[in-house]
Design a protein around this motif. Sequence first.
Motif, PDB file in Angstrom:
ATOM      1  N   ASP A 142      20.319 -25.967 -18.615  1.00  0.00           N
ATOM      2  CA  ASP A 142      20.475 -27.320 -18.076  1.00  0.00           C
ATOM      3  C   ASP A 142      19.193 -28.138 -18.139  1.00  0.00           C
ATOM      4  O   ASP A 142      19.231 -29.349 -17.920  1.00  0.00           O
ATOM      5  N   SER A 143      18.063 -27.484 -18.419  1.00  0.00           N
ATOM      6  CA  SER A 143      16.783 -28.192 -18.429  1.00  0.00           C
ATOM      7  C   SER A 143      16.536 -28.973 -19.719  1.00  0.00           C
ATOM      8  O   SER A 143      15.498 -29.609 -19.860  1.00  0.00           O
ATOM      9  N   CYS A 144      17.482 -28.914 -20.658  1.00  0.00           N
ATOM     10  CA  CYS A 144      17.351 -29.638 -21.939  1.00  0.00           C
ATOM     11  C   CYS A 144      16.090 -29.232 -22.690  1.00  0.00           C
ATOM     12  O   CYS A 144      15.423 -30.071 -23.324  1.00  0.00           O
ATOM     13  N   GLY A 145      15.737 -27.970 -22.612  1.00  0.00           N
ATOM     14  CA  GLY A 145      14.584 -27.450 -23.328  1.00  0.00           C
ATOM     15  C   GLY A 145      13.282 -27.499 -22.570  1.00  0.00           C
ATOM     16  O   GLY A 145      12.275 -26.936 -23.030  1.00  0.00           O
ATOM     17  N   ALA A 146      13.238 -28.135 -21.412  1.00  0.00           N
ATOM     18  CA  ALA A 146      11.983 -28.275 -20.676  1.00  0.00           C
ATOM     19  C   ALA A 146      11.489 -26.954 -20.106  1.00  0.00           C
ATOM     20  O   ALA A 146      10.303 -26.826 -19.780  1.00  0.00           O
ATOM     21  N   LEU A 147      12.368 -25.969 -19.971  1.00  0.00           N
ATOM     22  CA  LEU A 147      11.956 -24.653 -19.496  1.00  0.00           C
ATOM     23  C   LEU A 147      11.797 -23.653 -20.645  1.00  0.00           C
ATOM     24  O   LEU A 147      11.721 -22.452 -20.423  1.00  0.00           O
ATOM     25  N   VAL A 148      11.736 -24.161 -21.843  1.00  0.00           N
ATOM     26  CA  VAL A 148      11.578 -23.314 -23.025  1.00  0.00           C
ATOM     27  C   VAL A 148      10.273 -23.705 -23.713  1.00  0.00           C
ATOM     28  O   VAL A 148      10.189 -24.742 -24.373  1.00  0.00           O
ATOM     29  N   ALA A 149       9.244 -22.879 -23.550  1.00  0.00           N
ATOM     30  CA  ALA A 149       7.932 -23.183 -24.126  1.00  0.00           C
ATOM     31  C   ALA A 149       7.776 -22.651 -25.546  1.00  0.00           C
ATOM     32  O   ALA A 149       6.922 -23.126 -26.294  1.00  0.00           O
ATOM     33  N   SER A 150       8.611 -21.683 -25.930  1.00  0.00           N
ATOM     34  CA  SER A 150       8.384 -20.957 -27.175  1.00  0.00           C
ATOM     35  C   SER A 150       9.013 -21.596 -28.410  1.00  0.00           C
ATOM     36  O   SER A 150       8.905 -21.045 -29.503  1.00  0.00           O
ATOM     37  N   GLY A 151       9.658 -22.722 -28.264  1.00  0.00           N
ATOM     38  CA  GLY A 151      10.272 -23.381 -29.410  1.00  0.00           C
ATOM     39  C   GLY A 151      11.509 -24.141 -29.000  1.00  0.00           C
ATOM     40  O   GLY A 151      11.794 -24.299 -27.816  1.00  0.00           O
ATOM     41  N   GLU A 152      12.266 -24.603 -29.963  1.00  0.00           N
ATOM     42  CA  GLU A 152      13.480 -25.361 -29.662  1.00  0.00           C
ATOM     43  C   GLU A 152      14.494 -24.471 -28.945  1.00  0.00           C
ATOM     44  O   GLU A 152      14.757 -23.345 -29.364  1.00  0.00           O
TER      45      GLU A 152
END
Length: 284
Positions: free
Chosen positions: A194-204
Amino acid sequence: MTRTDLHEINRVSWNAATVVHNSHKPDQAGFLKSGGNTLFAEELELLGDLRGKEVVHLLCNSGQDTLSLAARGAKVRGVDISDEAIAFAKQLSADSGIAAEFERSDVYPWLEAEIAAGRQYDIVFSSYGALCWLSDLGRWMKLVAAILKPGGRYVCMEFHQVAMIFDEKGVPTYDYSMPEPLHWEVGISDYVGDSCGALVASGEAVAGERFVNPNPCYEFQRSMGEIIGAVLQSGLRLQDYREYLYSNGWKPFTDMKSLPERRWTVPDGTPKLPLMYGILAVKE
């Protein structure tokens, strides 16, 4: 009172959610091995120089932040109640080549065992959605204080309790402080997706099917006064307290404004409110 029974219910809910959360994050080992770091600037500022420090990361989840602490020169131990989280963290440590120790345990008996063994640390760290899973905050803080060395620091970066008053649409729904645990029949959500990628630091971010957790959970909501009071009553000296009008990673409401560096804030024209806070407390 410590509610071990509810902690165990939460463990099952976390086990289901953790698998889904990590499914959104590509090549985490490669990201960390190449120098990537999942920590945000705000907690790094409060943590200070980590080189050579003995650090324990409590409620460490799947170890990404724990290994990021280790990559900055700390000797780190991560503790979490989730079997899936700790298994993932151990594998991530091996695959990334970043050394850290991980233990699966409810933090209360773990802290008591450390005190009994006479072990102490330079820094105790907790962050982002940790305190709401602790059924006895006063006891937790006293145990944390007991495992700190003289001059040791407790560093906490958390989502602000004011934000917890509102539902996902921004409507005031919940009491500021709740004497009884908040029960969610649908358990821990896929907040990473649900964070739209904001909680994913390692890539898309990797897309996935909509997840509904079949396992319920319980949260423990408290006021900021109760949280800061627990720190003070533990005997630690409050050295710094900060509030932030944005959120790192987590998207608390459906209608949010995206900021650089994977942050969110309320839309323009909406009254600003604190979405995070940071605490630095010292053992004298």
